[in-house]
Design a protein around this motif. Structure first.
Motif, PDB file in Angstrom:
ATOM      1  N   GLY A 102      53.062 -26.297  -3.649  1.00  0.00           N
ATOM      2  CA  GLY A 102      52.539 -27.312  -2.733  1.00  0.00           C
ATOM      3  C   GLY A 102      52.977 -28.711  -3.130  1.00  0.00           C
ATOM      4  O   GLY A 102      52.293 -29.678  -2.813  1.00  0.00           O
ATOM      5  N   PHE A 115      52.016 -22.477   4.822  1.00  0.00           N
ATOM      6  CA  PHE A 115      50.581 -22.335   5.095  1.00  0.00           C
ATOM      7  C   PHE A 115      50.365 -21.528   6.375  1.00  0.00           C
ATOM      8  O   PHE A 115      49.574 -20.582   6.409  1.00  0.00           O
ATOM      9  CB  PHE A 115      49.925 -23.721   5.199  1.00  0.00           C
ATOM     10  CG  PHE A 115      48.563 -23.675   5.814  1.00  0.00           C
ATOM     11  CD1 PHE A 115      47.478 -23.187   5.086  1.00  0.00           C
ATOM     12  CD2 PHE A 115      48.351 -24.071   7.129  1.00  0.00           C
ATOM     13  CE1 PHE A 115      46.210 -23.113   5.667  1.00  0.00           C
ATOM     14  CE2 PHE A 115      47.091 -23.991   7.706  1.00  0.00           C
ATOM     15  CZ  PHE A 115      46.024 -23.514   6.973  1.00  0.00           C
ATOM     16  N   LYS A 119      48.480 -17.823   6.938  1.00  0.00           N
ATOM     17  CA  LYS A 119      47.358 -17.619   7.859  1.00  0.00           C
ATOM     18  C   LYS A 119      47.697 -16.557   8.900  1.00  0.00           C
ATOM     19  O   LYS A 119      46.872 -15.698   9.227  1.00  0.00           O
ATOM     20  CB  LYS A 119      46.995 -18.951   8.536  1.00  0.00           C
ATOM     21  CG  LYS A 119      46.335 -19.910   7.585  1.00  0.00           C
ATOM     22  CD  LYS A 119      44.934 -19.439   7.260  1.00  0.00           C
ATOM     23  CE  LYS A 119      44.555 -19.627   5.816  1.00  0.00           C
ATOM     24  NZ  LYS A 119      43.233 -19.110   5.476  1.00  0.00           N
ATOM     25  N   ALA A 125      45.141 -19.057   1.734  1.00  0.00           N
ATOM     26  CA  ALA A 125      46.270 -19.867   1.266  1.00  0.00           C
ATOM     27  C   ALA A 125      45.877 -20.706   0.056  1.00  0.00           C
ATOM     28  O   ALA A 125      44.852 -21.380   0.063  1.00  0.00           O
ATOM     29  CB  ALA A 125      46.744 -20.779   2.388  1.00  0.00           C
ATOM     30  N   ALA A 127      47.631 -23.627  -2.506  1.00  0.00           N
ATOM     31  CA  ALA A 127      48.788 -24.485  -2.774  1.00  0.00           C
ATOM     32  C   ALA A 127      48.809 -24.816  -4.260  1.00  0.00           C
ATOM     33  O   ALA A 127      47.824 -25.325  -4.805  1.00  0.00           O
ATOM     34  CB  ALA A 127      48.686 -25.755  -1.949  1.00  0.00           C
ATOM     35  N   ALA A 138      47.630 -30.677   0.948  1.00  0.00           N
ATOM     36  CA  ALA A 138      47.431 -29.225   1.111  1.00  0.00           C
ATOM     37  C   ALA A 138      46.043 -28.933   1.671  1.00  0.00           C
ATOM     38  O   ALA A 138      45.869 -28.078   2.541  1.00  0.00           O
ATOM     39  CB  ALA A 138      47.624 -28.523  -0.230  1.00  0.00           C
ATOM     40  N   TRP A 139      45.043 -29.638   1.154  1.00  0.00           N
ATOM     41  CA  TRP A 139      43.665 -29.430   1.617  1.00  0.00           C
ATOM     42  C   TRP A 139      43.530 -29.871   3.071  1.00  0.00           C
ATOM     43  O   TRP A 139      42.908 -29.179   3.881  1.00  0.00           O
ATOM     44  CB  TRP A 139      42.714 -30.211   0.718  1.00  0.00           C
ATOM     45  CG  TRP A 139      41.271 -29.970   1.005  1.00  0.00           C
ATOM     46  CD1 TRP A 139      40.378 -30.848   1.548  1.00  0.00           C
ATOM     47  CD2 TRP A 139      40.526 -28.758   0.749  1.00  0.00           C
ATOM     48  NE1 TRP A 139      39.140 -30.277   1.651  1.00  0.00           N
ATOM     49  CE2 TRP A 139      39.201 -28.994   1.169  1.00  0.00           C
ATOM     50  CE3 TRP A 139      40.864 -27.507   0.222  1.00  0.00           C
ATOM     51  CZ2 TRP A 139      38.202 -28.025   1.070  1.00  0.00           C
ATOM     52  CZ3 TRP A 139      39.872 -26.535   0.121  1.00  0.00           C
ATOM     53  CH2 TRP A 139      38.560 -26.800   0.541  1.00  0.00           C
ATOM     54  N   CYS A 143      44.490 -25.527   3.505  1.00  0.00           N
ATOM     55  CA  CYS A 143      44.570 -24.538   2.424  1.00  0.00           C
ATOM     56  C   CYS A 143      43.169 -24.204   1.899  1.00  0.00           C
ATOM     57  O   CYS A 143      42.292 -25.069   1.860  1.00  0.00           O
ATOM     58  CB  CYS A 143      45.444 -25.059   1.276  1.00  0.00           C
ATOM     59  SG  CYS A 143      47.187 -25.040   1.715  1.00  0.00           S
TER      60      CYS A 143
END
Ligand SMILES: CC(=O)N[C@H](C=O)[C@@H](O)[C@H](O)[C@H](O)COP(=O)(O)O
Length: 232
Positions: A102, A115, A119, A125, A127, A138-139, A143
């Motif tokens: 990530g 990502f 899914k 997922a 990262a 990433a959040w 993720c």
């Protein structure tokens, strides 16, 4: 929160990744290490390679398995699950969670596309990040977990103390409400406790549990240092 993630809360994920050149790098040994870790109460496993994931899934139908594929690319420093095909093969091998690089480095496939593929494959997922900015990105894209896995392993984080976990990164991510998987250089139970205290959701340990070469070198170096100090 998905049940598979909840299963990891406050728990230990054991990464069973023998060094490539190790005599321990055999599928049956990877499966045995994974089974031993689960028998001892691990909350989950981190496994490299689709075939290893498939074998571990076969042996441990209920385990929460984070799958990755490592590749050494000629045109990118990204190593962990760089391609969409890797995501597909990990998913069909039975991974619960798929972790991918990530970081903000040049890469064949974007973090966003990886990502989405995870899914689409119906997996969670994760990262593997190096910096706070990586983790926030990433959040924000959705993720389920943000790992501190790559702190110290990128040019941007080359000044990181490689003898200790990046507790600062763990706490900075956690303070933003990010679900953090503390990973990287967690060598002792006290390190793992500190990671949780810093706000980590769960803790992954690899080398200190499953890489005999690393642990042997840590002990051997410590003994040699002592001898040198006494001798000098
Ligand atoms: C940087 C990188 O490629 N890390 C890899 C990621 O899967 C593994 O080699 C590490 O063993 C794993 O992250 C666990 O960390 P530690 O072995 O320090 O407990």
């Amino acid at each position: 929160m998905k049940q598979e993630v909840q299963q990891l809360a406050g728990g230990l994920v054991v990464s069973c990744q023998p060094l490539p050149e190790s005599p321990m790098n055999r599928p049956d040994i990877v499966v045995a290490m994974a089974a031993a870790a689960m028998q001892a109460g691990a909350a989950g496993l981190r496994i490299e390679g689709a075939e290893h994931v498939r074998l571990v899934r076969q042996a441990l139908p209920d385990a929460c398995i984070t799958g990755i594929i490592k590749r050494d690319l000629t045109d990118s420093d990204v190593r962990i699950t760089p391609f969409l095909e890797d995501v597909k093969s990990l998913a069909s091998a039975g991974a619960t969670i798929i972790a991918f690089d990530g970081t903000a480095r040049g890469r064949p496939v974007s973090v966003q596309h990886l990502f989405q593929a995870v899914k689409q494959a119906g997996c969670l997922a994760m990262a593997d990040c190096a910096t706070l900015a990586d983790g926030i990105l990433a959040w924000d894209i959705g993720c389920d977990l943000v790992g501190t896995t790559l702190s110290g392993y990128t040019a941007e984080t080359a000044d990181q103390d490689m003898s200790a976990p990046d507790t600062l990164l763990i706490s900075q991510l956690a303070q933003r409400g990010i679900r953090v998987m503390a990973e990287g250089r967690i060598r002792t139970p006290a390190d793992a406790q500190r990671a949780l205290t810093a706000g980590a959701f769960s803790v992954t340990v690899g080398s200190a549990i499953t890489r005999i070469e690393h642990v042997t070198a840590w002990f051997g170096d410590a003994l040699r240092e002592l001898q040198t100090a006494e001798g000098g």
